[in-house]
Design a protein around this motif. Structure first.
Motif, PDB file in Angstrom:
ATOM      1  N   THR A  17      -4.364   7.638  -1.852  1.00 31.40           N
ATOM      2  CA  THR A  17      -4.156   5.567  -1.241  1.00 31.40           C
ATOM      3  C   THR A  17      -4.222   4.793  -2.502  1.00 31.40           C
ATOM      4  N   GLY A  18      -3.697   4.377  -2.412  1.00 33.06           N
ATOM      5  CA  GLY A  18      -3.173   3.055  -3.507  1.00 33.06           C
ATOM      6  C   GLY A  18      -1.970   2.044  -3.565  1.00 33.06           C
ATOM      7  N   TYR A  19      -1.901   0.659  -4.779  1.00 31.32           N
ATOM      8  CA  TYR A  19      -0.715   0.173  -4.369  1.00 31.32           C
ATOM      9  C   TYR A  19      -0.202   0.375  -5.937  1.00 31.32           C
ATOM     10  N   ARG A  50       0.967  -1.216  -0.407  1.00 26.19           N
ATOM     11  CA  ARG A  50       0.158   0.433  -0.242  1.00 26.19           C
ATOM     12  C   ARG A  50       0.910   1.314  -0.001  1.00 26.19           C
ATOM     13  N   LYS A  51       0.145   2.119  -1.109  1.00 26.26           N
ATOM     14  CA  LYS A  51       1.290   3.815  -0.755  1.00 26.26           C
ATOM     15  C   LYS A  51       0.363   4.441  -0.878  1.00 26.26           C
TER      16      LYS A  51
END
Length: 91
Positions: A66-68, A59-60
């Motif tokens: 937020t995203g992956y 996860r970033k």
């Protein structure tokens, strides 16, 4: 061929080089048969075994979004004795 992204060079994979094993990140949709055929043709080596696994996504968070991370499949290939893949240039 865009299926093989790049070689993976970590502490563990450098130790695997002594056992004539190499690690690559590849496209998640590619199969072992396709990868074996392509690597044998491109590097002119004989592959004994291929192991593959999918890496967990991370996860970033950038600001409030937020995203992956992008997922890849990692393969570890074992070559027959006498064959090798040049990962470093001899400059």
């Amino acid at each position: 061929m865009d299926q093989v992204r790049y070689p993976v060079l970590t502490e563990k994979t450098i130790r695997l080089l002594e056992k004539n094993q190499y690690s690559f990140d590849v496209d998640i949709n590619s199969s072992k048969r396709e990868l074996k055929k392509w690597i044998e043709l491109f590097f002119k080596v004989k592959i004994v075994n291929i192991n593959s696994h999918r890496l967990p996504r991370k996860r970033k968070k950038v600001g409030i979004m937020t995203g992956y991370t992008i997922r890849y499949k990692r393969i570890i290939i074992k070559l027959q004795s006498g064959y090798s893949i040049p990962l470093f240039s001899d400059n």
